[in-house]
Design an enzyme around this catalytic site. Structure first.
Site, PDB file in Angstrom:
ATOM      1  N   GLN A 181       0.833  -1.213   0.000  1.00  0.00           N
ATOM      2  CA  GLN A 181       0.000   0.000   0.000  1.00  0.00           C
ATOM      3  C   GLN A 181       0.868   1.265   0.000  1.00  0.00           C
ATOM      4  O   GLN A 181       0.349   2.366  -0.159  1.00  0.00           O
ATOM      5  CB  GLN A 181      -0.948   0.014   1.206  1.00  0.00           C
ATOM      6  CG  GLN A 181      -2.076  -1.005   1.090  1.00  0.00           C
ATOM      7  CD  GLN A 181      -3.075  -0.950   2.233  1.00  0.00           C
ATOM      8  OE1 GLN A 181      -3.359  -1.970   2.836  1.00  0.00           O
ATOM      9  NE2 GLN A 181      -3.617   0.229   2.542  1.00  0.00           N
ATOM     10  N   ARG A 209      -9.491  -0.356   7.367  1.00  0.00           N
ATOM     11  CA  ARG A 209     -10.396   0.728   7.002  1.00  0.00           C
ATOM     12  C   ARG A 209     -10.688   1.637   8.180  1.00  0.00           C
ATOM     13  O   ARG A 209     -11.834   1.786   8.599  1.00  0.00           O
ATOM     14  CB  ARG A 209     -11.684   0.125   6.466  1.00  0.00           C
ATOM     15  CG  ARG A 209     -12.196   0.923   5.300  1.00  0.00           C
ATOM     16  CD  ARG A 209     -13.203   0.170   4.530  1.00  0.00           C
ATOM     17  NE  ARG A 209     -13.662   0.959   3.415  1.00  0.00           N
ATOM     18  CZ  ARG A 209     -14.128   0.450   2.299  1.00  0.00           C
ATOM     19  NH1 ARG A 209     -14.182  -0.843   2.143  1.00  0.00           N
ATOM     20  NH2 ARG A 209     -14.542   1.237   1.342  1.00  0.00           N
ATOM     21  N   CYS A 210      -9.631   2.220   8.726  1.00  0.00           N
ATOM     22  CA  CYS A 210      -9.811   2.822  10.038  1.00  0.00           C
ATOM     23  C   CYS A 210      -9.146   4.169  10.232  1.00  0.00           C
ATOM     24  O   CYS A 210      -9.317   4.760  11.280  1.00  0.00           O
ATOM     25  CB  CYS A 210      -9.181   1.904  11.049  1.00  0.00           C
ATOM     26  SG  CYS A 210      -7.454   1.729  10.656  1.00  0.00           S
ATOM     27  N   GLU A 223     -12.797   5.367   4.325  1.00  0.00           N
ATOM     28  CA  GLU A 223     -12.946   4.663   5.585  1.00  0.00           C
ATOM     29  C   GLU A 223     -14.195   5.054   6.353  1.00  0.00           C
ATOM     30  O   GLU A 223     -14.596   4.352   7.283  1.00  0.00           O
ATOM     31  CB  GLU A 223     -11.703   4.915   6.446  1.00  0.00           C
ATOM     32  CG  GLU A 223     -10.494   4.215   5.857  1.00  0.00           C
ATOM     33  CD  GLU A 223      -9.199   4.680   6.452  1.00  0.00           C
ATOM     34  OE1 GLU A 223      -9.042   5.898   6.620  1.00  0.00           O
ATOM     35  OE2 GLU A 223      -8.349   3.842   6.745  1.00  0.00           O
TER      36      GLU A 223
HETATM   37  N1  MCN Z   1     -13.542  10.013  -3.716  1.00  0.00           N
HETATM   38  C1  MCN Z   1     -14.395  10.879  -4.377  1.00  0.00           C
HETATM   39  N2  MCN Z   1     -14.739  12.072  -3.786  1.00  0.00           N
HETATM   40  C2  MCN Z   1     -14.300  12.389  -2.546  1.00  0.00           C
HETATM   41  C3  MCN Z   1     -13.464  11.500  -1.851  1.00  0.00           C
HETATM   42  C4  MCN Z   1     -13.080  10.313  -2.467  1.00  0.00           C
HETATM   43  O1  MCN Z   1     -14.835  10.574  -5.483  1.00  0.00           O
HETATM   44  N3  MCN Z   1     -14.632  13.548  -1.989  1.00  0.00           N
HETATM   45  C5  MCN Z   1     -13.049   8.790  -4.365  1.00  0.00           C
HETATM   46  C6  MCN Z   1     -11.545   8.861  -4.546  1.00  0.00           C
HETATM   47  O2  MCN Z   1     -11.130   9.640  -5.599  1.00  0.00           O
HETATM   48  C7  MCN Z   1     -11.148   7.419  -4.603  1.00  0.00           C
HETATM   49  C8  MCN Z   1     -12.111   6.795  -3.594  1.00  0.00           C
HETATM   50  O3  MCN Z   1     -13.241   7.677  -3.526  1.00  0.00           O
HETATM   51  O4  MCN Z   1     -11.331   6.892  -5.889  1.00  0.00           O
HETATM   52  C9  MCN Z   1     -11.475   6.668  -2.189  1.00  0.00           C
HETATM   53  O5  MCN Z   1     -10.785   7.851  -1.916  1.00  0.00           O
HETATM   54  P1  MCN Z   1     -10.167   8.267  -0.496  1.00  0.00           P
HETATM   55  O6  MCN Z   1     -11.247   8.479   0.469  1.00  0.00           O
HETATM   56  O7  MCN Z   1      -9.217   9.361  -0.766  1.00  0.00           O
HETATM   57  O8  MCN Z   1      -9.373   6.976  -0.004  1.00  0.00           O
HETATM   58  P2  MCN Z   1      -8.055   6.322  -0.622  1.00  0.00           P
HETATM   59  O9  MCN Z   1      -8.118   6.343  -2.076  1.00  0.00           O
HETATM   60  O10 MCN Z   1      -6.869   6.845   0.070  1.00  0.00           O
HETATM   61  O11 MCN Z   1      -8.277   4.807  -0.217  1.00  0.00           O
HETATM   62  C10 MCN Z   1      -7.949   4.327   1.056  1.00  0.00           C
HETATM   63  C11 MCN Z   1      -9.161   3.834   1.793  1.00  0.00           C
HETATM   64  C12 MCN Z   1      -8.693   2.966   2.883  1.00  0.00           C
HETATM   65  S1  MCN Z   1      -7.557   3.589   3.963  1.00  0.00           S
HETATM   66  C13 MCN Z   1      -9.088   1.663   2.974  1.00  0.00           C
HETATM   67  S2  MCN Z   1      -8.541   0.790   4.295  1.00  0.00           S
HETATM   68  C14 MCN Z   1      -9.933   1.084   1.966  1.00  0.00           C
HETATM   69  C15 MCN Z   1     -10.744   2.080   1.233  1.00  0.00           C
HETATM   70  O12 MCN Z   1     -10.020   3.132   0.874  1.00  0.00           O
HETATM   71  N4  MCN Z   1      -9.459   0.032   1.256  1.00  0.00           N
HETATM   72  C16 MCN Z   1     -10.140  -0.346   0.115  1.00  0.00           C
HETATM   73  N5  MCN Z   1     -11.576   1.583   0.291  1.00  0.00           N
HETATM   74  C17 MCN Z   1     -11.249   0.432  -0.375  1.00  0.00           C
HETATM   75  N6  MCN Z   1     -11.921   0.053  -1.472  1.00  0.00           N
HETATM   76  C18 MCN Z   1     -11.508  -1.053  -2.149  1.00  0.00           C
HETATM   77  N7  MCN Z   1     -12.209  -1.436  -3.244  1.00  0.00           N
HETATM   78  N8  MCN Z   1     -10.433  -1.783  -1.770  1.00  0.00           N
HETATM   79  C19 MCN Z   1      -9.734  -1.460  -0.659  1.00  0.00           C
HETATM   80  O13 MCN Z   1      -8.684  -2.165  -0.303  1.00  0.00           O
HETATM   81 CU1  CUM Z   2      -6.389   1.755   8.534  1.00  0.00          CU
HETATM   82  S1  CUM Z   2      -6.935   0.626   6.908  1.00  0.00           S
HETATM   83 MO1  CUM Z   2      -6.648   1.843   5.410  1.00  0.00          MO
HETATM   84  O1  CUM Z   2      -5.822   3.022   6.293  1.00  0.00           O
HETATM   85  O2  CUM Z   2      -5.487   1.217   4.483  1.00  0.00           O
END
Ligand code: MCN
Ligand code: CUM
Length: 806
Positions: free
Chosen positions: A237, A384-385, A760
């Site tokens: 990751q 996811r935390c 998350e």
């Molecule tokens: N997004 C959006 N508009 C926003 C915020 C987010 O359209 N205002 C979209 C983003 O552009 C992205 C998705 O939603 O395509 C998730 O964005 P974001 O909240 O920034 O999270 P990350 O991309 O950093 O993903 C990490 C987060 C975490 S920490 C875990 S744990 C988790 C999660 O995402 N693991 C996942 N969702 C998951 N979803 C899938 N399918 N697989 C995982 O392993």
């Molecule tokens: Cu704490 S689960 Mo996500 O942060 O990859």
């Protein structure tokens, strides 16, 4: 505007930029089985590794005999700690400042711990050879209870730390104690609690669980001895951080290491940490000179890789008679297992748990967290935390319910009364955060109206009467949650992992024909970055999202970044994307002005072009500008159209949400039925509503699993009782509830496009909603607190203990 030019709105829609529910570009390959996961990588001469693992939770190793294993045809090597010791690789640093055994050194500390690494010509021979390695163990007393671990005469687990009174996070007062982390004002809080009208007190336990992604962890390490280059494809990751750490540990220069995260089949935090398998595969490849693959099986994944939670949270919350919260006190006993391998920013040994004042304006608060060693697998934080926010949200949302019972008040009203008001943002919390923006009352009222909260309460009252009259055996629970997340780590000044500042990055190259490639320091594991980051850019630079390739995960090509976890991609890399896009646009403006023969200030941006102010029929589209960037000699400007941005966010983002779960419970069987689940999320500016909805469905389903049955359970001997999917609850489509999603939009004031993270939120918000529904169903019969997971047996037991079985 000339006749041939479509109006702005049409041109904007054609870009599929911000706000478009653009279909996921990744799905074509995933749905056709054309993804490229670690286990799809096959290289000539590749060898396979497999682990000998400890059957005991605590034992001394008297001897390891691998003669029979080595004699098996096809076995190349059997590595033990003794082989790694000369390289100083038998132990490795953890992300939390502790050290962890790569292969058992003298003793084992949890069931499933890595003891020896067998390397063979294929996966089957490796597995057979594992059975032939003879290990002589001497059993030692086992500690699985974190409270027992702190007893003066508790067995010493970490002999390597004997006599060390100072840990990575301050003093250690006991041989199984890791750290104590304090936040807030203890004296002021205790004073308020001591003289309050009402104090509610409760022990809230968030059990141990596991992210359990469909794809387990693994890697292929390939040492090219001719060029001195090490390439590792793995389920990472945070590929750049892995590269830096691999260089520091191995001594191989960083430019000679290439880390690639190919397609990842779900991470959910499980793939943030560094596992012994990675080190062993790398060492084996260096020793043999051929590629070595290691991919764990499901049992290994559940037993030995990053667990989540295992937090015992003792809370006290005080209020005035009419329900105004005056103080919050919390003491956590955190079970970290055998090694402290939590993935936290360095300064936060309990992650962001100090967000535990939640959505409420609580004047004073105090928090202390004690980290403790036990004979369980290491890990922590993952799932996811966003660094312990799920635990914090569960804690406060349970404490609010417990306080409501004590006050005899409606829990929705109690929340409403104590929300941080819109005009209080930016809001400084008693435990040290600065919430960027929020409008909790609007979200709450919308949620309650959507589910007809008053109507539900009337129905519930009727149900209780009917139950008492013997007309039904089903109870109705209404589970409420208002959560506040903290995501987007984070400002480099207070967030680093192993000394690496938590910024992120984006690089853009516009091609002469007006299409583009962009690369980021993050890595999608299913979140759809290739879809959404192209949308951010489309809106910034006026090139259709369909004409933008997004690449992540290859450290040889992508700019340095800290990776994807803690919902940080949108808040940090998404901001970098917008900023890099703005640099492109600034240069494009100069090119357009030159082409239009006017001053730079005399052109203005219009969706996908620069037009002369007051003369919109005179314009240059981005496509034309891109071509000019490569074929015109423009005085004072370099050729080409590229930009890079490294973004250090000024603050974290604070998404929030209001969730309501309506649950039917059969008191005779303990079974439940989710009648309705309503999830309102506010993640600021929404990039792709369809992807957001997918994130909510996925995260809420994980939350459903956790609240209603999923658990990593141990017996007193430290045996993992839930090491297979027969015992570990992973919901299928059959069990998954139906969700209704909704939203409000409160942009982040400091993010370039106002977006907050969302990945998350649904896990953070749904677990207390499901759990509160179970509690609420029994509230009228005297239940205050019972522990998750609320499986059928535990719910039945609760009903039984409340005397509901007659
Ligand atoms: N997004 C959006 N508009 C926003 C915020 C987010 O359209 N205002 C979209 C983003 O552009 C992205 C998705 O939603 O395509 C998730 O964005 P974001 O909240 O920034 O999270 P990350 O991309 O950093 O993903 C990490 C987060 C975490 S920490 C875990 S744990 C988790 C999660 O995402 N693991 C996942 N969702 C998951 N979803 C899938 N399918 N697989 C995982 O392993
Ligand atoms: Cu704490 S689960 Mo996500 O942060 O990859």
């Amino acid at each position: 505007m000339n006749e041939m030019t479509p109006p702005n709105t049409e041109r904007a829609a054609a870009l599929k930029g911000l706000g478009s529910s653009r279909k996921r570009v990744e799905d074509a390959r995933f749905t056709q089985g054309k993804g490229n996961y670690v286990d799809d990588i096959k290289m000539p001469g590749m060898l396979f590794g497999d682990f000998v693992r400890s059957p005991y939770a605590h034992a001394r190793i008297r001897s390891i005999n691998s003669d029979k294993a080595k004699a098996l045809p096809g076995v190349i090597a059997v590595l033990t700690a003794a082989d790694l010791a000369p390289l100083n690789l038998h132990w490795m640093p953890t992300l939390a400042g502790d050290v962890q055994m790569v292969l058992a050194d003298d003793k084992v500390l949890f069931q499933g711990q890595e003891v020896a690494f067998v390397v063979a010509e294929n996966r089957y021979i490796a597995a057979d050879a594992v059975e032939l390695v003879e290990v002589d163990y001497e059993e030692l007393p086992v500690v699985v209870d974190p409270f027992a671990a702190e007893a003066p005469d508790a067995p010493v687990l970490r002999e390597d730390l004997a006599g060390k009174t100072e840990g990575a996070h301050g003093p250690r007062r006991h041989h199984n104690h890791i750290f104590t982390w304090e936040q807030g004002d203890r004296d002021a809080t205790e004073k308020v609690l001591g003289s309050a009208d009402v104090v509610a007190e409760e022990m809230v336990y968030y059990h141990r669980t596991h992210p359990c992604p469909l794809e387990t962890c693994g890697c292929v390490a390939s040492m090219d001895k001719v060029n001195g280059k090490l390439t590792v494809w793995g389920t990472f990751q945070a590929p750049h951080a892995v590269r830096t750490v691999a260089s520091l540990i191995s001594g191989i220069a960083e430019h000679n290491i290439r880390i690639v995260s190919p397609d990842i089949g779900g991470g959910f935090g499980n793939k943030v940490g560094v596992y012994p398998g990675y080190i062993c595969a790398i060492v084996a490849s260096i020793v043999t000179g051929v590629p070595v693959k290691w991919v764990e099986d499901r049992m290994e994944n559940l037993m030995a890789t990053a667990f989540a939670r295992d937090y015992w949270m003792k809370g006290k919350i005080s209020a005035t008679k009419d329900g105004r919260i005056t103080g919050l006190w919390c003491h956590v006993t955190a079970d970290h297992g055998a090694f402290d391998a939590c993935a936290d920013p360095t300064k936060f040994p309990a992650g962001f748990f100090n967000i535990c004042t939640g959505s409420y304006d609580i004047p004073v608060a105090y928090l202390a967290v004690d980290g403790v060693y036990t004979n369980k697998a290491p890990g922590g934080v993952a799932y996811r935390c966003s660094f312990r926010v799920t635990e914090a949200a569960y804690f406060i949302e349970r404490m609010i319910e417990v306080l409501a019972i004590k006050l005899g008040m409606d829990a929705a009203e109690l929340r409403r009364k104590n929300f941080i008001r819109k005009d209080q943002f930016p809001y400084h919390s008693a435990l040290g955060w600065k919430y960027d923006s929020g409008d909790y009352h609007t979200a709450w009222d919308k949620a309650l109206k959507a589910v007809d909260y008053e109507g539900l309460r009337r129905e519930q009252a009727q149900r209780i009467e009917d139950f008492k009259a013997g007309k039904t055996r089903k109870l109705l629970g209404i589970g409420l949650t208002h959560f506040t997340e903290i995501v987007g780590a984070g400002p480099v000044k207070n967030c680093d992992i192993l000394g690496l500042g938590m910024f992120d990055s984006c690089e853009i190259r516009i091609h002469p024909t007006g299409s583009a490639i962009t690369r980021l320091g993050t890595i999608s594991q299913g979140q759809g970055h290739a879809t959404t980051f192209a949308q951010i850019l489309a809106s910034e630079i006026g090139i259709p999202a369909d004409d933008i390739t997004v690449e992540e995960g290859d450290t040889d090509t992508a700019p340095y970044g800290l990776g994807t976890y803690g919902s940080r991609s949108t808040p940090v890399a998404g901001a970098a994307t917008a900023m890099a896009g703005r640099k492109i646009r600034a240069k494009a403006q100069m090119i357009a002005a030159y082409l239009l023969e006017v001053h730079d200030d005399d052109v203005e941006w219009d969706v996908d072009r620069f037009a002369v102010k007051g003369a919109p029929e005179r314009f240059k589209t981005m496509k034309e500008i891109a071509f000019a960037a490569y074929n015109q000699a423009i005085p004072g400007l370099e050729p080409g159209l590229e930009a890079v941005s490294y973004y250090d966010p000024p603050n974290m983002t604070y998404p929030f949400g209001a969730y309501v779960c309506v649950m039917e419970i059969d008191v005779d069987t303990g079974e439940h039925e989710i009648r309705q689940f309503y999830a309102l999320d506010d993640c600021g500016t929404r990039i792709n509503p369809m992807i957001i909805e997918g994130q909510i469905h996925g995260g809420a389903t994980e939350g459903y699993a956790i609240a209603m049955g999923q658990e990593i359970a141990y017996d007193d001997m430290g045996n993992v009782k839930t090491g297979t999917l027969m015992d570990f609850f992973l919901p299928t489509a059959w069990e998954t509830p139906h969700y209704t999603t909704d939203f409000t939009v409160t942009p982040s004031p400091h993010h370039p496009i106002g977006a907050k993270g969302v990945g998350e939120s649904p896990n953070v918000g749904s677990v207390p909603a499901f759990s509160n529904a179970v509690h609420d169903a029994f509230r009228a019969f005297g239940l205050t607190q019972t522990h998750m997971p609320h499986d059928h047996w535990r719910i039945w037991k609760t009903a039984h203990e409340l005397g509901l079985h007659g």
